[in-house]
Design an enzyme around this catalytic site. Structure first.
Site, PDB file in Angstrom:
ATOM      1  N   CYS A   8       0.798  -1.071   0.020  1.00 52.02           N
ATOM      2  CA  CYS A   8      -0.189   0.126  -0.056  1.00 52.02           C
ATOM      3  C   CYS A   8       0.836   1.167   0.024  1.00 52.02           C
ATOM      4  CB  CYS A   8      -0.960  -0.007   1.058  1.00 52.02           C
ATOM      5  SG  CYS A   8      -0.182  -0.050   2.918  1.00 52.02           S
ATOM      6  N   ARG A  14      -3.390  -0.668   5.436  1.00 52.51           N
ATOM      7  CA  ARG A  14      -4.205  -1.787   4.633  1.00 52.51           C
ATOM      8  C   ARG A  14      -3.194  -3.031   4.386  1.00 52.51           C
ATOM      9  NH1 ARG A  14      -5.089   2.265  -0.280  1.00 52.51           N
ATOM     10  NH2 ARG A  14      -3.262   3.170   0.666  1.00 52.51           N
ATOM     11  N   ASP A 122      -8.106   3.909   0.886  1.00 49.29           N
ATOM     12  CA  ASP A 122      -7.286   4.307   2.036  1.00 49.29           C
ATOM     13  C   ASP A 122      -8.073   4.818   3.211  1.00 49.29           C
ATOM     14  OD1 ASP A 122      -5.320   5.608   3.384  1.00 49.29           O
ATOM     15  OD2 ASP A 122      -4.436   6.975   2.079  1.00 49.29           O
TER      16      ASP A 122
HETATM   17  P1  4NP Z   1      -1.918   2.813   3.930  1.00 45.74           P
HETATM   18  O1  4NP Z   1      -2.405   3.986   4.469  1.00 45.74           O
HETATM   19  O2  4NP Z   1      -1.325   3.167   2.608  1.00 45.74           O
HETATM   20  O3  4NP Z   1      -3.007   1.712   3.860  1.00 45.74           O
HETATM   21  O4  4NP Z   1      -0.812   2.039   5.010  1.00 45.74           O
HETATM   22  C1  4NP Z   1      -1.771   5.462   4.614  1.00 45.74           C
HETATM   23  C2  4NP Z   1      -0.864   5.671   5.683  1.00 45.74           C
HETATM   24  C3  4NP Z   1      -0.345   6.870   5.793  1.00 45.74           C
HETATM   25  C4  4NP Z   1      -0.329   7.773   4.887  1.00 45.74           C
HETATM   26  C5  4NP Z   1      -1.325   7.564   3.768  1.00 45.74           C
HETATM   27  C6  4NP Z   1      -1.839   6.173   3.653  1.00 45.74           C
HETATM   28  N1  4NP Z   1       0.308   9.006   5.001  1.00 45.74           N
HETATM   29  O5  4NP Z   1       0.076   9.975   4.049  1.00 45.74           O
HETATM   30  O6  4NP Z   1       1.166   9.061   5.720  1.00 45.74           O
END
Ligand code: 4NP
Length: 153
Positions: A8, A14, A122
């Site tokens: 991700c 995720r 997300d």
């Molecule tokens: P992930 O969610 O991609 O599912 O781990 C996110 C975690 C952090 C961020 C964006 C999405 N961020 O911008 O810090």
């Protein structure tokens, strides 16, 4: 000897869930499951508390995971690279060195809804409901992936 990488953006919401869920469904000890993020903002961090919480509710412990960034060598180490959304998919494809690398990259929800190219949304900026929803989607996708692995080894 299937090696699967879940990817991700941050590797804290995720893909750690996808890693934990798939590990809980696969019984072949030679199968490896890992996860990574296309972005490096959270390197070394544990999964988001909301992911830890929804996993725990489903009897899965993901607290030993630590975020890392996707690296080119992952194309050599893994057989299947599952992107959580289209943006992750494009980022990984952009790093591919050849056609063989590209063929390893798939959108995880295409396991459930073939060719529809749907995103696991997300959940980072939302509330607990988003995580519950993400869990449900990943549970369905991982069930299908695990069935194939458990059958073929
Ligand atoms: P992930 O969610 O991609 O599912 O781990 C996110 C975690 C952090 C961020 C964006 C999405 N961020 O911008 O810090």
């Amino acid at each position: 000897m299937t090696k699967i990488l879940m990817v991700c953006l941050g590797n804290i919401c995720r893909s750690p869930l996808a890693e934990g869920i798939l590990k809980s469904k696969v019984f072949d000890f030679k199968t490896t499951v890992d996860s990574a993020g296309t972005g490096g903002y959270h390197i070394g961090e544990k999964p988001d508390m909301r992911s830890i919480k929804i996993a725990k509710k489903n009897n899965i412990d993901i607290t030993d995971q630590s975020a890392r960034k996707f690296v080119i060598e992952d194309f050599d180490k893994f057989d299947f690279i599952y992107a959580m959304d289209n943006s992750n998919y494009e980022d990984i494809i952009g790093l591919a060195r050849n056609e063989n690398d590209k063929l390893k990259v798939k959108l995880i929800l295409n396991e459930v809804f073939p060719d529809e190219n749907l995103d696991v949304p997300d959940p980072y900026s939302g509330g607990d409901y988003g995580f519950k929803n993400v869990y449900k989607m990943l549970d369905e996708a991982c069930e299908i992936i695990a069935k194939k692995i458990n059958k073929n080894g």
